[in-house]
Design a protein around this motif. Structure first.
Motif, short mmCIF file in Angstrom:
data_model
loop_
_atom_site.label_atom_id
_atom_site.label_comp_id
_atom_site.label_asym_id
_atom_site.label_seq_id
_atom_site.Cartn_x
_atom_site.Cartn_y
_atom_site.Cartn_z
N ARG A 6 0.67 -1.36 0.07
CA ARG A 6 0.38 -0.56 0.18
C ARG A 6 1.03 1.29 0.47
NH1 ARG A 6 -4.13 -1.36 4.27
NH2 ARG A 6 -4.04 -3.40 4.67
N GLY A 7 1.93 0.93 0.84
CA GLY A 7 2.72 2.67 0.71
C GLY A 7 3.69 2.59 -1.04
N ILE A 8 4.22 1.29 -0.86
CA ILE A 8 5.11 1.53 -2.59
C ILE A 8 3.78 2.13 -3.68
CG2 ILE A 8 6.21 -0.15 -4.30
CD1 ILE A 8 6.91 -1.25 -1.92
N GLU A 9 2.54 1.66 -2.90
CA GLU A 9 1.58 2.30 -4.22
C GLU A 9 1.54 3.18 -4.43
OE1 GLU A 9 0.26 0.81 -6.60
OE2 GLU A 9 1.89 -1.58 -6.19
N GLU A 10 0.74 4.18 -3.00
CA GLU A 10 0.49 5.47 -2.97
C GLU A 10 2.29 6.43 -2.88
OE1 GLU A 10 0.30 8.80 0.72
OE2 GLU A 10 0.02 6.52 1.58
N LEU A 11 3.24 5.69 -2.86
CA LEU A 11 4.39 6.76 -3.09
C LEU A 11 4.67 6.44 -4.63
CD1 LEU A 11 7.50 7.31 -2.95
CD2 LEU A 11 8.52 5.39 -3.08
N ALA A 12 4.40 5.49 -5.49
CA ALA A 12 4.19 5.53 -7.46
C ALA A 12 3.24 6.74 -8.04
CB ALA A 12 3.88 4.10 -7.54
N ARG A 14 1.56 9.01 -6.61
CA ARG A 14 2.25 10.50 -5.63
C ARG A 14 3.20 11.22 -6.22
NH1 ARG A 14 -0.66 12.49 -0.27
NH2 ARG A 14 -1.43 11.31 0.37
N ARG A 15 4.58 10.69 -6.48
CA ARG A 15 5.43 10.73 -7.05
C ARG A 15 6.28 9.96 -8.08
NH1 ARG A 15 8.67 13.37 -1.79
NH2 ARG A 15 9.16 14.79 -3.37
N GLY A 16 5.34 9.02 -8.41
CA GLY A 16 6.14 8.66 -9.65
C GLY A 16 6.20 9.23 -10.29
N ASP A 17 6.19 10.50 -10.73
CA ASP A 17 6.54 11.32 -12.03
C ASP A 17 7.85 11.67 -11.67
OD1 ASP A 17 4.59 10.26 -14.24
OD2 ASP A 17 3.05 12.41 -13.32
N GLU A 18 7.78 11.71 -10.16
CA GLU A 18 9.58 12.72 -9.76
C GLU A 18 10.27 12.06 -10.41
OE1 GLU A 18 9.16 14.69 -6.34
OE2 GLU A 18 7.37 14.39 -6.57
#
Length: 60
Positions: A6-12, A14-18
């Protein structure tokens, strides 16, 4: 799905384009461990695993 996914998915999401540098990531990991010393061992293992990813290719 593991709980951590879940945390990994949220990271991807929210910040996946950075784009970030490994220096930035290392600083964030240091800050996280400073704030959460109980996670020192898992963060150390993750950092070591990331640092040695290419070593596995050399063993083959």
């Amino acid at each position: 799905m593991y709980f951590t996914d879940r945390g990994i998915e949220e990271l991807a999401q929210r910040r996946g384009d950075e784009e970030v540098t490994f220096e930035w990531l290392a600083e964030q990991l240091r800050t996280f461990v400073d704030l959460n010393p109980d996670f020192e061992v898992p963060v150390e293992r993750l950092a070591t695993w990331l640092a040695r990813l290419d070593d596995e290719d050399e063993d083959e």
